[in-house]
Design a protein around this motif. Structure first.
Motif, mmCIF file in Angstrom:
data_model
loop_
_atom_site.group_PDB
_atom_site.id
_atom_site.type_symbol
_atom_site.label_atom_id
_atom_site.label_comp_id
_atom_site.label_asym_id
_atom_site.label_seq_id
_atom_site.Cartn_x
_atom_site.Cartn_y
_atom_site.Cartn_z
ATOM 1 N N LEU A 38 23.517 -17.382 18.175
ATOM 2 C CA LEU A 38 23.277 -16.959 16.796
ATOM 3 C C LEU A 38 23.859 -15.561 16.593
ATOM 4 N N HIS A 43 19.173 -19.122 19.950
ATOM 5 C CA HIS A 43 18.366 -19.153 18.727
ATOM 6 C C HIS A 43 17.958 -17.775 18.225
ATOM 7 N N ARG A 44 18.563 -16.717 18.758
ATOM 8 C CA ARG A 44 18.176 -15.376 18.319
ATOM 9 C C ARG A 44 19.331 -14.402 18.492
ATOM 10 N N THR A 53 14.929 -14.230 15.158
ATOM 11 C CA THR A 53 14.762 -15.500 15.870
ATOM 12 C C THR A 53 14.680 -16.652 14.878
ATOM 13 N N LEU A 54 15.408 -17.708 15.137
ATOM 14 C CA LEU A 54 15.362 -18.875 14.273
ATOM 15 C C LEU A 54 14.034 -19.614 14.446
ATOM 16 N N ILE A 97 12.575 -22.535 15.098
ATOM 17 C CA ILE A 97 12.830 -23.908 15.544
ATOM 18 C C ILE A 97 11.546 -24.547 16.056
ATOM 19 N N LEU A 101 18.178 -29.558 18.965
ATOM 20 C CA LEU A 101 17.176 -28.639 18.437
ATOM 21 C C LEU A 101 16.853 -28.994 16.990
ATOM 22 N N TRP A 123 14.557 -27.809 13.331
ATOM 23 C CA TRP A 123 13.887 -26.733 12.605
ATOM 24 C C TRP A 123 12.373 -26.968 12.552
ATOM 25 N N VAL A 145 20.337 -27.653 13.333
ATOM 26 C CA VAL A 145 20.392 -26.335 13.971
ATOM 27 C C VAL A 145 21.765 -26.081 14.576
ATOM 28 N N LEU A 197 24.400 -22.960 13.804
ATOM 29 C CA LEU A 197 24.956 -22.063 14.806
ATOM 30 C C LEU A 197 26.481 -22.073 14.776
#
Length: 219
Positions: free
Chosen positions: A10, A41-42, A52-53, A55, A67, A69, A109, A113
């Motif tokens: 990310l 994810h971050r 941070t996403l 998820i 992954l 959400w 996800v 990304l």
């Protein structure tokens, strides 16, 4: 032909994009286990402060491509972006594209990304083809170095280039045994360890120069 393989991060720091600049084909390694403590994810917005996403919590063997959400992901992500003062709209074209991406519809996800990586690559003038490892016809039973070798050979590559942190993961002799060369970038010596801010402030030229200036390969 030089191939790079890296997990999708990310909005990673500028050093990540040196792999795109140095390779002829860049592979997003999306069919491997999601590293919960990694950067998939971050992203680090400022020193030791991370975006941070949101998820969904999934099993330990979940692949990056799978992954999902969290149910309230859009609302949660909006709040996290706001805490870092990321605006919903901006005037400079690159900043506008980043805002549209971060506040836009949340599809898969992995798509989110990849879109971010492509956005930054385009902004700094890197046009290396990007593919996903999950779309390649490789032996799914292979792991570690053997799988990387299979990816490079499937694409007709002659060289595999990796970030300096991956040196302990690979044995050059095993690459040489199948006619491939193993290469590593020099450690990143640039200034852009937090990439969203320069994208938002329009400092894209300096970012592009930084990536290319530090894109040296170890002898």
């Amino acid at each position: 032909m030089r191939i790079a393989v890296m997990q999708p991060y990310l909005y990673p720091y500028a050093g990540y994009f040196r792999l795109l600049a140095a390779s002829d084909v860049f592979i997003l390694y999306d069919d491997v286990q999601f590293p919960r403590r990694g950067r998939v994810h971050r992203c680090e917005m400022t020193p030791h402060r991370w975006l941070t996403l949101p998820i969904e919590r999934q099993s330990r063997d979940t692949l990056i491509r799978d992954l999902q959400w969290h149910e309230a992901a859009r609302e949660e992500l909006d709040g996290r972006l706001s805490s870092f003062h990321v605006p919903r709209t901006a005037e400079p074209p690159v900043a506008a594209a980043v805002c549209h991406h971060l506040y836009g519809p949340l599809k898969e996800v992995i798509d989110f990304l990849e879109t971010g990586i492509r956005l930054v690559a385009d902004a700094v003038g890197i046009h290396t083809p990007i593919m996903r490892s999950s779309g390649l016809a490789i032996d799914q039973s292979l792991r570690g170095q053997a799988r990387i070798v299979d990816i490079v050979r499937a694409l007709g590559g002659r060289s595999y280039i990796n970030a300096p942190g991956g040196r302990s993961l690979y044995d050059a002799r095993q690459f040489e045994a199948v006619g491939l060369r193993l290469e590593f970038l020099m450690p990143y010596s640039g200034q852009f360890f937090h990439i969203i801010q320069p994208l938002m402030t329009g400092n894209v030229t300096a970012l592009a120069d930084d990536i290319r200036r530090t894109c040296a390969i170890e002898n």
